[in-house]
Design a protein around this motif. Structure first.
Motif, PDB file in Angstrom:
ATOM      1  N   ARG A  19      -9.818   0.646  -0.720  1.00  0.00           N
ATOM      2  CA  ARG A  19      -9.431   1.603   0.317  1.00  0.00           C
ATOM      3  C   ARG A  19      -7.919   1.699   0.435  1.00  0.00           C
ATOM      4  N   HIS A  20      -7.204   0.668  -0.026  1.00  0.00           N
ATOM      5  CA  HIS A  20      -5.771   0.706  -0.300  1.00  0.00           C
ATOM      6  C   HIS A  20      -5.591   0.128  -1.707  1.00  0.00           C
ATOM      7  N   PHE A  21      -4.404   0.317  -2.279  1.00  0.00           N
ATOM      8  CA  PHE A  21      -4.094  -0.318  -3.566  1.00  0.00           C
ATOM      9  C   PHE A  21      -2.703  -0.918  -3.433  1.00  0.00           C
ATOM     10  N   LEU A  22      -2.669  -2.215  -3.094  1.00  0.00           N
ATOM     11  CA  LEU A  22      -1.424  -2.887  -2.724  1.00  0.00           C
ATOM     12  C   LEU A  22      -0.974  -3.921  -3.744  1.00  0.00           C
ATOM     13  N   THR A  23      -1.912  -4.596  -4.364  1.00  0.00           N
ATOM     14  CA  THR A  23      -1.629  -5.698  -5.275  1.00  0.00           C
ATOM     15  C   THR A  23      -2.822  -5.883  -6.197  1.00  0.00           C
ATOM     16  N   LEU A  24      -2.593  -6.509  -7.345  1.00  0.00           N
ATOM     17  CA  LEU A  24      -3.699  -6.849  -8.233  1.00  0.00           C
ATOM     18  C   LEU A  24      -4.232  -8.246  -7.954  1.00  0.00           C
TER      19      LEU A  24
END
Length: 336
Positions: A19-24
């Motif tokens: 739903r977010h893409f902040l870190t792997l």
């Protein structure tokens, strides 16, 4: 691998979707493979006469760049437009933020304009995470690079480029060369390569350009590039980030190129067909010889092309996750 202090839990729905893409950090092989597979499906869109799909039609995407960028910003804008979104590029130098308005107030005003997604690039590590915690539920946050922390979409477009040529990651030996200390790209690449099952990840750099915890990330350290290039399948060169350096970390650019620049002679030490990559911008004659950057083993321009597809994938998946999460919460509240 040490744990990323910016928790990955915030970016996932209850059923493990983006739903977010902040870190792997904390994202498993299955989800990263899903991102790559989705990106692969968008490659064909860029080859059409009409390069649009309706997945974000009616949605508003705000590019919120607190740092300058050419490739990242333009590919995010193209990705959003190819998904049929309305796109707002916020020029921070002329925005109310430059006049003293707080970041929180800027976000509230953007949310009041019915924005659905913020693509955030910031010089401070953790800024996209802060924004994701602060925005109204339903607004997706995509990290376009924060401080020295992470650049997850860059890492994923690099993984897509590798997979297109090498087909899988098992057995691959990959080296990342240069300014590891200041590179958010390198940190995200290391996490992605580990998650996807690369056999060996090497970092090749002088000691002054290596973070103290680099081995804890699951890397083999090489200070000698001649030794580090042997048996490689992929070599990723990094830009020297002079703007982030304090003090004399390098004797000179000429000396750096002699020891750590990628020349045809050094590339010949790697396996035949070793891929040459660089996230850009390239400093020719400092990090890489022009004959190598433009040579048959270079996939640098393919990385740029793949950036659009990967960013389309991440944006569409995060928006889908937000919609599913809102639907689930409505159902739960209606059942009470």
């Amino acid at each position: 691998m040490t744990h990323d202090p910016y928790s990955h839990a915030l970016q996932l729905t209850a059923d493990g979707q983006l739903r977010h893409f902040l870190t792997l950090d904390g994202l498993g092989k299955d989800l990263l493979t899903d991102i790559l597979d989705t990106a692969d499906s968008f490659i064909e869109v860029g080859e059409r006469t009409i390069k649009n799909v309706p997945l974000l039609r009616g949605r508003t995407v705000v590019n919120l760049f607190f740092e300058s960028s050419t490739r990242t910003r333009s590919t995010f804008e193209l990705a959003a437009k190819r998904l049929s979104a309305d796109v707002l590029n916020l020029d921070i130098s002329t925005s109310a933020t430059s006049k003293g308005e707080s970041l929180s107030d800027t976000l509230l005003n953007l949310e009041a304009m019915a924005s659905d997604m913020f693509v955030v690039r910031h010089s401070q590590s953790g800024a996209p995470h802060f924004i994701a915690e602060s925005v109204t539920p339903g607004v997706a946050i995509i990290n376009a690079g924060d401080g020295r922390h992470a650049h997850p979409t860059q890492a994923m477009l690099d993984m897509l480029t590798i997979r297109q040529r090498k087909h899988n990651f098992e057995g691959l030996k990959v080296a990342i060369v240069g300014d590891i200390l200041h590179s958010r790209v390198a940190r995200s690449q290391i996490r992605a390569l580990n998650a996807l099952g690369a056999a060996e990840i090497r970092v090749i750099a002088p000691a002054t350009l290596l973070p103290s915890d680099i081995e804890a990330l699951g890397c083999r350290v090489e200070y000698n590039m001649v030794e580090g290039m042997r048996d490689l399948d992929v070599v990723i060169m990094l830009r020297l980030q002079r703007e982030r350096m304090a003090g004399a970390l390098l004797p000179s650019e000429r000396e750096f190129y002699r020891l750590y620049g990628l020349s045809q002679d050094k590339l010949a030490l790697a396996n035949p067909g070793c891929l040459v990559m660089h996230p850009g911008p390239i400093n020719r004659g400092v990090e890489i010889e022009s004959a190598v950057a433009d040579g048959p083993q270079s996939v640098i321009l393919n990385q740029v092309t793949n950036g659009i597809a990967v960013r389309m994938a991440v944006m569409s998946m995060a928006m889908s996750g937000q919609v599913e999460e809102r639907s689930r919460l409505r159902q739960e509240s209606g059942a009470l």
